[in-house]
Design a protein around this motif. Sequence first.
Motif, PDB file in Angstrom:
ATOM      1  N   GLY A   1      73.949 -17.495  54.705  1.00 34.22           N
ATOM      2  CA  GLY A   1      75.293 -17.032  55.030  1.00 34.22           C
ATOM      3  C   GLY A   1      75.237 -15.696  55.735  1.00 34.22           C
TER       4      GLY A   1
ATOM      5  N   ASN B   1      79.102 -13.452  62.132  1.00 36.25           N
ATOM      6  CA  ASN B   1      78.622 -14.751  61.667  1.00 36.25           C
ATOM      7  C   ASN B   1      77.482 -15.270  62.551  1.00 36.25           C
TER       8      ASN B   1
ATOM      9  N   TRP C   1      72.927 -15.534  46.133  1.00 32.55           N
ATOM     10  CA  TRP C   1      73.861 -16.467  46.758  1.00 32.55           C
ATOM     11  C   TRP C   1      73.929 -16.250  48.268  1.00 32.55           C
TER      12      TRP C   1
ATOM     13  N   ARG D   1      76.707 -15.920  51.273  1.00 29.96           N
ATOM     14  CA  ARG D   1      78.117 -15.589  51.469  1.00 29.96           C
ATOM     15  C   ARG D   1      78.788 -16.615  52.381  1.00 29.96           C
ATOM     16  N   ARG D   2      80.059 -16.878  52.112  1.00 29.16           N
ATOM     17  CA  ARG D   2      80.827 -17.753  52.981  1.00 29.16           C
ATOM     18  C   ARG D   2      81.117 -17.069  54.314  1.00 29.16           C
ATOM     19  N   GLU D   3      81.525 -17.857  55.288  1.00 30.26           N
ATOM     20  CA  GLU D   3      81.797 -17.316  56.607  1.00 30.26           C
ATOM     21  C   GLU D   3      82.941 -16.297  56.543  1.00 30.26           C
TER      22      GLU D   3
ATOM     23  N   THR E   1      86.873 -17.134  43.518  1.00 24.36           N
ATOM     24  CA  THR E   1      85.869 -17.310  44.584  1.00 24.36           C
ATOM     25  C   THR E   1      84.910 -16.131  44.662  1.00 24.36           C
TER      26      THR E   1
ATOM     27  N   HIS F   1      81.908 -15.683  45.342  1.00 26.84           N
ATOM     28  CA  HIS F   1      80.870 -15.611  46.351  1.00 26.84           C
ATOM     29  C   HIS F   1      81.431 -15.512  47.762  1.00 26.84           C
ATOM     30  N   ALA F   2      82.713 -15.273  47.886  1.00 23.87           N
ATOM     31  CA  ALA F   2      83.295 -15.104  49.200  1.00 23.87           C
ATOM     32  C   ALA F   2      83.223 -13.652  49.634  1.00 23.87           C
ATOM     33  N   GLU F   3      83.558 -13.410  50.905  1.00 25.43           N
ATOM     34  CA  GLU F   3      83.465 -12.060  51.439  1.00 25.43           C
ATOM     35  C   GLU F   3      84.603 -11.198  50.921  1.00 25.43           C
TER      36      GLU F   3
END
Length: 501
Positions: A126, A132, A162, A164-166, A188, A190-192
Amino acid sequence: MPKKPRIEDAETQALMEAGTQSVEWVREEFAQADLADKRLNRRLVKTAEHLARSPLSPINEACGDWASTQAAYRLFDNARASPRAILAPHVQETAKRMAGCGGPVLVMQDTVFFSYGQHPATRGLGPIGKSNKAHDRGLIMHNALAFSTLGVPLGILSQTVWARREVPEGEGRQEKIKRLQCTPVEETPHAEGNEESAKWLRALTETMARAPAGVPVITVADRESDFFEFLTQAEELRAHYLIRARTDRTLVPEDSAGCDHMLEALSLAPALGSLTIAVPGNGGRKARTATIAVRIASVTVKPPQRRGHAQSSAASEPVSLTVIGATETAPSAGSEAISWVLLTNLAVPDFASAAEKIAWYGLRWGIETWHKVLKSGCKVEDCLLETAERLSRYLTLFSIIGVRLMHVAHLARAQPDGPATAVFSWKEIEALHVRVHNTRPPRDPISLRDAVRMVGQLGGHLGRTGDGEPGMTVLWRGWMRLYETVIALQAGRQAGLIDSG
């Protein structure tokens, strides 16, 4: 083989009882491993031994032959060998070392980013930067690493890895603030963004659950940990903390000497005294000493504003704590003044207590040194395991090996006159003398400092006046070359080329 004497310092001796000879420490550290398969347990120990002997080498070089290399690859590809399962026996041993300290334990929390963008074929990564783009991708690791109040690393209590999500494209600053204010911290994780604050809460919870009963534990962390839910969860868990403030928080005036904001309360507090502290160097800053004035203020912090559906889960009660100010009085020319504002729920009644807490926060650099060991020493970012899942297992295993090397290096500085046999096996001491001095070791045991300096020489440390003690990177290189020599001497004896005398 000379008998290994005990170390006079009780804390150091307790730490060393986890296993100190050669890679025998690996067997003891992983003795309680449970990967639901005895063969897999043995494979974990064997792989850890190979990597510990040669931490700078790629997996195939460290393992030495194709069968061992395949076994290591199968380990990192096996779902039963999860990062949590690999870490579990080390956590148990860490708790034992904490119990042997005989005093408070500092648990440093911090996050490190591992870049694998140079390996575009790796799947499951990620973003780890502001974009990105493919070259800016990798994994994130958050750790809680225990230290004694002397700075001796004891081990890992919590670790999460983990991807990271976009990051949402085209999101402006105000949109980001609104989104984060409307997102409960538990959502959430693990999100930004602020959702990643959950990593601090998870590590705090695991720290308190895994620490041995009766051992005072203080979580120490930088400014990223300064969010209100961390303070309230610490209250719920009865967990002590010492963290650096990120914002000038709004106060309850009637409980804060009439002050509306934290920095106002601190500025009105009298200076209790001054301290001289060592400021470590980094890439853009030279190491130096600084004289700082110390102030303390007892305050009650208001909960921050939350919007949207985050309001229902947000804490609504204020939190009482102590603010410690440490401000440099006369910074040298060209140096940025030291200015720490620390928050704690520990009792800080006077100058001596405040000075103790400032010294404890200064030990936070230890976890950053450990990150440097993993990245610059082990070069874990060069690994080509092709998937995020395999890399997570690999990073967990190397994290444990990294703690071990830091442990040895610290003991050499904290107990320099202790015997080398407290840490190094006789085979390793012999290999050091053969490689560095081209001679057999003396009958009288050498000191731990001398042994570590020889390891540093193997890694390229020149040892000149003014060079100081060898750093972590050269110790990693020396460690690898030491084990190459140990293996060569063993092979020579087995072949009858070297006598066993």
